[in-house]
Design a protein around this motif. Sequence first.
Motif, short mmCIF file in Angstrom:
data_model
loop_
_atom_site.label_atom_id
_atom_site.label_comp_id
_atom_site.label_asym_id
_atom_site.label_seq_id
_atom_site.Cartn_x
_atom_site.Cartn_y
_atom_site.Cartn_z
N THR A 18 56.89 -14.97 -43.94
CA THR A 18 56.76 -16.34 -43.43
C THR A 18 55.30 -16.78 -43.51
O THR A 18 54.99 -17.88 -43.98
CB THR A 18 57.30 -16.44 -42.00
N ASP A 19 54.39 -15.90 -43.05
CA ASP A 19 52.95 -16.21 -43.14
C ASP A 19 52.51 -16.31 -44.59
O ASP A 19 51.65 -17.13 -44.94
CB ASP A 19 52.12 -15.15 -42.42
N GLY A 20 53.07 -15.47 -45.46
CA GLY A 20 52.73 -15.50 -46.87
C GLY A 20 53.14 -16.80 -47.53
O GLY A 20 52.39 -17.36 -48.34
N LYS A 21 54.32 -17.31 -47.19
CA LYS A 21 54.78 -18.59 -47.76
C LYS A 21 53.87 -19.73 -47.32
O LYS A 21 53.53 -20.61 -48.11
CB LYS A 21 56.21 -18.87 -47.32
N ALA A 22 53.47 -19.71 -46.05
CA ALA A 22 52.57 -20.76 -45.54
C ALA A 22 51.21 -20.67 -46.24
O ALA A 22 50.63 -21.71 -46.60
CB ALA A 22 52.41 -20.62 -44.03
N LEU A 23 50.72 -19.45 -46.46
CA LEU A 23 49.44 -19.28 -47.13
C LEU A 23 49.53 -19.71 -48.59
O LEU A 23 48.62 -20.38 -49.11
CB LEU A 23 48.98 -17.83 -47.02
N ALA B 181 47.99 -26.21 -52.46
CA ALA B 181 47.49 -27.53 -52.09
C ALA B 181 45.97 -27.61 -52.22
O ALA B 181 45.38 -28.67 -52.02
CB ALA B 181 47.91 -27.87 -50.66
N GLY B 182 45.33 -26.49 -52.52
CA GLY B 182 43.88 -26.47 -52.65
C GLY B 182 43.18 -26.34 -51.31
O GLY B 182 41.96 -26.50 -51.23
N GLY B 183 43.92 -26.02 -50.27
CA GLY B 183 43.34 -25.90 -48.93
C GLY B 183 42.75 -24.54 -48.65
O GLY B 183 42.16 -24.33 -47.59
N PRO C 112 42.77 -18.89 -43.98
CA PRO C 112 41.59 -19.51 -43.37
C PRO C 112 41.81 -19.91 -41.90
O PRO C 112 40.83 -20.04 -41.16
CB PRO C 112 41.34 -20.74 -44.23
N ASP C 113 43.05 -20.07 -41.48
CA ASP C 113 43.34 -20.47 -40.10
C ASP C 113 43.75 -19.30 -39.20
O ASP C 113 43.47 -19.31 -38.01
CB ASP C 113 44.44 -21.53 -40.08
N LYS C 114 44.42 -18.31 -39.76
CA LYS C 114 44.96 -17.21 -38.97
C LYS C 114 44.22 -15.90 -39.12
O LYS C 114 44.48 -14.95 -38.39
CB LYS C 114 46.42 -16.96 -39.36
N GLY C 115 43.35 -15.80 -40.10
CA GLY C 115 42.73 -14.51 -40.41
C GLY C 115 43.61 -13.73 -41.36
O GLY C 115 44.36 -14.31 -42.14
N GLU C 116 43.57 -12.43 -41.26
CA GLU C 116 44.34 -11.60 -42.17
C GLU C 116 45.82 -11.62 -41.80
O GLU C 116 46.17 -11.47 -40.63
CB GLU C 116 43.82 -10.17 -42.13
#
Length: 114
Positions: free
Chosen positions: A12-17, A23-25, A98-102
Amino acid sequence: MAALFKPGVLTTDGKALLAKWQAGGATPQITHAAIGSGSYTKTEDASTRTSLKAEKLRVGISSAAADGDTLNLRFVFSNDNVTTGFSVTEVGVFAKDPDKGEVLYSISVSADES
């Protein structure tokens, strides 16, 4: 005999990342891989994991090569410092968000589990 593994899945975290990367974010940054001995049921959804269940070893990237839209990563694990044997039943790839860390970006688990 070598263990059989299910195909790897994005967490789930991987999909968000991945969405942030697309998106270039964020700039893609794989940090390491890990293996573990955690037990999974045949119906368990490993994509919801945020960590390996029983991490035993972690290593950095040995090499990385882009091939079109595919990134081929190589990780080399050694048992030089292992004092107690274990069965490898889970493999994870971690990346920097960039928002959650590793975060646990992707995971593959043994197909031999109950």
